[in-house]
Design a protein around this motif. Structure first.
Motif, mmCIF file in Angstrom:
data_model
loop_
_atom_site.group_PDB
_atom_site.id
_atom_site.type_symbol
_atom_site.label_atom_id
_atom_site.label_comp_id
_atom_site.label_asym_id
_atom_site.label_seq_id
_atom_site.Cartn_x
_atom_site.Cartn_y
_atom_site.Cartn_z
ATOM 1 N N THR A 137 21.750 20.975 16.255
ATOM 2 C CA THR A 137 20.427 20.849 15.658
ATOM 3 C C THR A 137 20.366 21.554 14.311
ATOM 4 O O THR A 137 21.215 22.391 13.999
ATOM 5 C CB THR A 137 19.353 21.426 16.607
ATOM 6 N N ARG A 138 19.366 21.197 13.534
ATOM 7 C CA ARG A 138 19.112 21.884 12.275
ATOM 8 C C ARG A 138 17.664 21.636 11.881
ATOM 9 O O ARG A 138 17.078 20.628 12.272
ATOM 10 C CB ARG A 138 20.077 21.401 11.179
ATOM 11 N N PRO A 139 17.068 22.541 11.111
ATOM 12 C CA PRO A 139 15.697 22.321 10.650
ATOM 13 C C PRO A 139 15.648 21.200 9.615
ATOM 14 O O PRO A 139 16.546 21.087 8.783
ATOM 15 C CB PRO A 139 15.302 23.671 10.040
ATOM 16 N N ALA A 140 14.618 20.370 9.684
ATOM 17 C CA ALA A 140 14.467 19.264 8.733
ATOM 18 C C ALA A 140 13.683 19.759 7.523
ATOM 19 O O ALA A 140 12.472 19.588 7.432
ATOM 20 C CB ALA A 140 13.757 18.083 9.392
ATOM 21 N N VAL A 153 26.342 14.460 24.391
ATOM 22 C CA VAL A 153 26.274 14.925 23.005
ATOM 23 C C VAL A 153 24.927 14.519 22.437
ATOM 24 O O VAL A 153 24.526 13.354 22.543
ATOM 25 C CB VAL A 153 27.400 14.328 22.141
ATOM 26 N N GLU A 154 24.227 15.493 21.852
ATOM 27 C CA GLU A 154 22.893 15.234 21.305
ATOM 28 C C GLU A 154 22.783 15.883 19.933
ATOM 29 O O GLU A 154 23.155 17.044 19.756
ATOM 30 C CB GLU A 154 21.826 15.801 22.236
ATOM 31 N N VAL A 155 22.282 15.129 18.972
ATOM 32 C CA VAL A 155 21.997 15.656 17.644
ATOM 33 C C VAL A 155 20.510 15.467 17.405
ATOM 34 O O VAL A 155 20.002 14.341 17.479
ATOM 35 C CB VAL A 155 22.811 14.929 16.554
ATOM 36 N N ALA A 156 19.795 16.550 17.126
ATOM 37 C CA ALA A 156 18.336 16.466 17.024
ATOM 38 C C ALA A 156 17.805 17.510 16.054
ATOM 39 O O ALA A 156 18.421 18.560 15.856
ATOM 40 C CB ALA A 156 17.708 16.668 18.399
ATOM 41 N N PHE A 172 12.534 19.542 17.910
ATOM 42 C CA PHE A 172 12.637 18.934 19.235
ATOM 43 C C PHE A 172 13.124 19.918 20.298
ATOM 44 O O PHE A 172 13.202 19.562 21.471
ATOM 45 C CB PHE A 172 13.591 17.733 19.186
ATOM 46 N N MET A 173 13.493 21.131 19.892
ATOM 47 C CA MET A 173 13.996 22.119 20.840
ATOM 48 C C MET A 173 12.874 22.858 21.576
ATOM 49 O O MET A 173 13.097 23.456 22.620
ATOM 50 C CB MET A 173 14.865 23.149 20.123
ATOM 51 N N ARG A 174 11.665 22.831 21.035
ATOM 52 C CA ARG A 174 10.562 23.599 21.623
ATOM 53 C C ARG A 174 10.292 23.139 23.059
ATOM 54 O O ARG A 174 10.233 21.949 23.347
ATOM 55 C CB ARG A 174 9.299 23.439 20.778
ATOM 56 N N GLY A 175 10.148 24.126 23.937
ATOM 57 C CA GLY A 175 9.804 23.847 25.323
ATOM 58 C C GLY A 175 10.990 23.526 26.216
ATOM 59 O O GLY A 175 10.827 23.353 27.420
ATOM 60 N N ARG A 176 12.207 23.462 25.644
ATOM 61 C CA ARG A 176 13.371 23.100 26.443
ATOM 62 C C ARG A 176 14.116 24.346 26.923
ATOM 63 O O ARG A 176 14.063 25.396 26.294
ATOM 64 C CB ARG A 176 14.331 22.233 25.628
ATOM 65 N N THR A 177 14.830 24.199 28.041
ATOM 66 C CA THR A 177 15.772 25.213 28.498
ATOM 67 C C THR A 177 17.138 24.542 28.573
ATOM 68 O O THR A 177 17.309 23.560 29.294
ATOM 69 C CB THR A 177 15.385 25.755 29.882
ATOM 70 N N LEU A 178 18.082 25.041 27.817
ATOM 71 C CA LEU A 178 19.389 24.407 27.704
ATOM 72 C C LEU A 178 20.408 25.170 28.554
ATOM 73 O O LEU A 178 20.870 26.241 28.185
ATOM 74 C CB LEU A 178 19.830 24.374 26.243
#
Length: 337
Positions: free
Chosen positions: A169-172, A219-222, A226-232
């Protein structure tokens, strides 16, 4: 005494013309690159070399570089100009190191069979840190391999079952340009921001394999939002271009990690594209988390750049200009006081 120094005698089969051609490159281009980088005159007669007058340090660097190139040739690899640049930089900037040790792969990806090796001591420490720590910060200028090595390590971890998925991931954030309205659906709008991450994945994974992995969400690129609220959990997570994270975004990302996960945060503190006044999350995290057990900080310098040699020169020129600007500002402040 002769003004020239004869190259080290041939070892094994390196004296053979075929191996010499492999080492020297098409049109002896590899020798020309080495000569330019070291400022040494190199004379070639057949497969024999002599070096012109130079400092002991430069002559030693030339010998180390040639020995490593011969080693590559003996193993069936034709050294590229880029290989020569990396070997020369290593020999010059780290004379205490055994250059040949950096020819050995640090690991091989089970998914791709690609061998990944460190090009300098900073990369070696970075790879080691990713093996031994659950959270690693890779900080430094562009072109030092921070993102590529992190993605390579993530793909390898996925291939041997240490994790179940890779999330990149990266900030847009726009890099100084107003791109305006982008056509297409959501995926098409955010793809330009994520293209550098796709480039790394493209180099490490065949397209068909990449498609299969994305289809089963391995594999996910986002974008970072989109990371908010997730637990990885059981994931290898990479946050790229983290200098463009706000304080809130950085804290949000770092608290996504679940059981069995690893995270790598990469960024260049000198290249933030955040709008003026926005709090920089990477700089704050580097200060707050320094010394916390389980977290490693790996810092790269301009001398660690492994892209085109001009990139290193450009970064060093900007660093000198910035230092000069700061010194001038300090002098003006001292005069006012």
């Amino acid at each position: 005494m002769s003004a020239k120094k004869r190259a080290a005698p041939a070892q094994g089969h390196i004296g053979e013309l075929e191996a010499a051609v492999r080492v020297y490159g098409p049109g002896s281009r590899n020798l020309k690159v080495m000569s330019e980088l070291l400022g040494l005159k190199v004379d070639q007669r057949g497969h024999e070399l002599t070096f012109g007058r130079g400092s002991p340090e430069k002559l030693a660097a030339a010998q180390k570089t040639l020995t490593a190139m011969r080693r590559l040739a003996q193993e069936g690899t034709s050294p590229s100009e880029w290989d020569v640049e990396c070997l020369v930089n290593l020999a010059v900037n780290h004379p205490e190191e055994n250059v040949e040790e950096f020819l050995k792969p640090a690991f091989e990806s089970p998914l791709t069979g690609r061998r990944v090796s460190a090009k300098n001591p900073s990369q070696r420490e970075y790879l080691k840190a990713m093996e031994t720590h659950d959270l690693v910060f890779g900080l430094g200028p562009a072109g030092t391999g921070k993102t590529y090595l992190a993605v390579a390590m993530a793909v390898a971890a996925l291939g041997d079952g240490r994790v179940e998925r890779v999330v990149v991931t990266r900030p847009a954030v726009e890099a100084g340009e107003k791109l305006g309205f982008l056509p297409g659906d959501l995926a098409e709008k955010i793809n330009p921001y994520l293209r550098p991450l796709y480039d790394a994945l493209d180099d490490l994974l065949a397209y068909e394999k990449y498609v299969k992995l994305t289809e089963r969400r391995a594999v996910e690129v986002a974008p970072l939002a989109f990371m908010r609220g997730r637990t990885l959990s059981r994931a290898f997570v990479i946050l790229d271009e983290a200098q463009n994270c706000t304080r809130e975004q950085m804290k949000m990302f770092l608290t996504r990690l679940g059981p069995g996960s690893k995270a790598v945060v990469t960024g260049d503190l000198s290249q933030s594209d955040l709008p003026g006044g926005a709090p920089e999350g990477l700089a704050e995290a580097a200060e707050i988390l320094a010394g916390v057990d389980g977290i490693a900080f790996c810092r790269f310098r301009a001398s660690d750049v492994v892209r085109h040699r001009l990139v290193k020169n450009i970064i060093e020129a900007y660093d000198r200009a910035e230092a000069k600007k700061k010194a001038s500002l300090k002098r003006r402040q001292d005069v006012r006081q």
